[in-house]
Design a protein around this motif. Sequence first.
Motif, PDB file in Angstrom:
ATOM      1  N   ALA A   1       0.814  -1.217   0.000  1.00  0.00           N
ATOM      2  CA  ALA A   1       0.000   0.000   0.000  1.00  0.00           C
ATOM      3  C   ALA A   1       0.851   1.272   0.000  1.00  0.00           C
ATOM      4  O   ALA A   1       0.612   2.173  -0.817  1.00  0.00           O
ATOM      5  N   PRO A   2       1.865   1.400   0.885  1.00  0.00           N
ATOM      6  CA  PRO A   2       2.714   2.599   0.833  1.00  0.00           C
ATOM      7  C   PRO A   2       3.459   2.755  -0.488  1.00  0.00           C
ATOM      8  O   PRO A   2       3.639   3.882  -0.976  1.00  0.00           O
ATOM      9  N   LEU A   3       3.896   1.621  -1.067  1.00  0.00           N
ATOM     10  CA  LEU A   3       4.585   1.698  -2.357  1.00  0.00           C
ATOM     11  C   LEU A   3       3.647   2.252  -3.423  1.00  0.00           C
ATOM     12  O   LEU A   3       4.037   3.125  -4.213  1.00  0.00           O
ATOM     13  N   TRP A   4       2.421   1.776  -3.452  1.00  0.00           N
ATOM     14  CA  TRP A   4       1.457   2.262  -4.439  1.00  0.00           C
ATOM     15  C   TRP A   4       1.161   3.740  -4.241  1.00  0.00           C
ATOM     16  O   TRP A   4       1.044   4.498  -5.200  1.00  0.00           O
ATOM     17  N   ARG A   5       1.042   4.169  -2.966  1.00  0.00           N
ATOM     18  CA  ARG A   5       0.786   5.582  -2.692  1.00  0.00           C
ATOM     19  C   ARG A   5       1.947   6.450  -3.146  1.00  0.00           C
ATOM     20  O   ARG A   5       1.751   7.552  -3.673  1.00  0.00           O
ATOM     21  N   THR A   6       3.180   5.951  -2.967  1.00  0.00           N
ATOM     22  CA  THR A   6       4.354   6.706  -3.407  1.00  0.00           C
ATOM     23  C   THR A   6       4.374   6.842  -4.922  1.00  0.00           C
ATOM     24  O   THR A   6       4.661   7.914  -5.463  1.00  0.00           O
TER      25      THR A   6
END
Length: 293
Positions: free
Chosen positions: A58-63
């Motif tokens: 999830a954090p990777l996708w948000r980045t």
Amino acid sequence: MTHRGAVLTMVGVTLMWSIAGVVTRHLEAARAFEVTFWRSGFNALALLLLLAWLRGPAPLWRTLRGGGRMLWLSGLCWSVMFTAFMVALTLTTVANVLITMALAPLFTALLSRVLLRHALPLRTWGAIVVAGIGIAWMYGQQVSAGDARHLLGTAVALGVPIAAAINWTLLHHHRDDADVDMLPAVLIGATLSALLTLPLSVPFAASAHDIGLLALLGVVQLAIPCLLAVTAARVLSAPEAALLALLEVVFGVLWAWWGANEAPGVAVLGGGLLVIGALAGNELLSLRRPRPA
């Protein structure tokens, strides 16, 4: 990461980077753009798994969605570096490509002077002159020999230090910004490189042996060391990182000489020694400067 750990990490990174030339020489049927496609594709897959493990999906996708223009500009630079490097290796010698790539610190210094208004010391101007003589010696020999393939290869290889200079300038400009995570830029670059070279790779000609070697390059020679290099760059000063990165040239030429019987010519050795000597001297003198209080 401690300073000593960062230095040892960069030495390991250059060892992993340096195997590209000798491994490429043992490919059976893969062509220039297909070589780049498979290497970048495996690189992107490995980076996706590694970054999802490090950051979380999830954090990777948000980045990736909200990283902004700087993240995608850095990704574009990585894409040019990945693509130009492999295409150049299929056109000219390993030594030509690696020595041309070694110009990245000097291009970075010039770009920092133009964009960031960083004053260049006299030692850097001297290094630029000496390195220019070395490059002229190398390429002048190729011009006199009328070898169009080697000239094209070295011209393509110039895309690597130019893109690297832009990329390192971006990273340096935003290194103190804790909100900008630049590691996913490597994933963006690998994905763009694979997508751009896919149409040029059809019909595929690589054997299973070739795909195995290119998977090795994508994961061990590219994905892992690129992430380690970005991490170590947070601890090392710019001159230290640039000086240690020059080990890739030494290791790469030796690997190709030993593992592929690709001995560099007199002009390449002479011009290469001038380039590497100028770069090493410039960075060593930089490290001797007294640090500001």
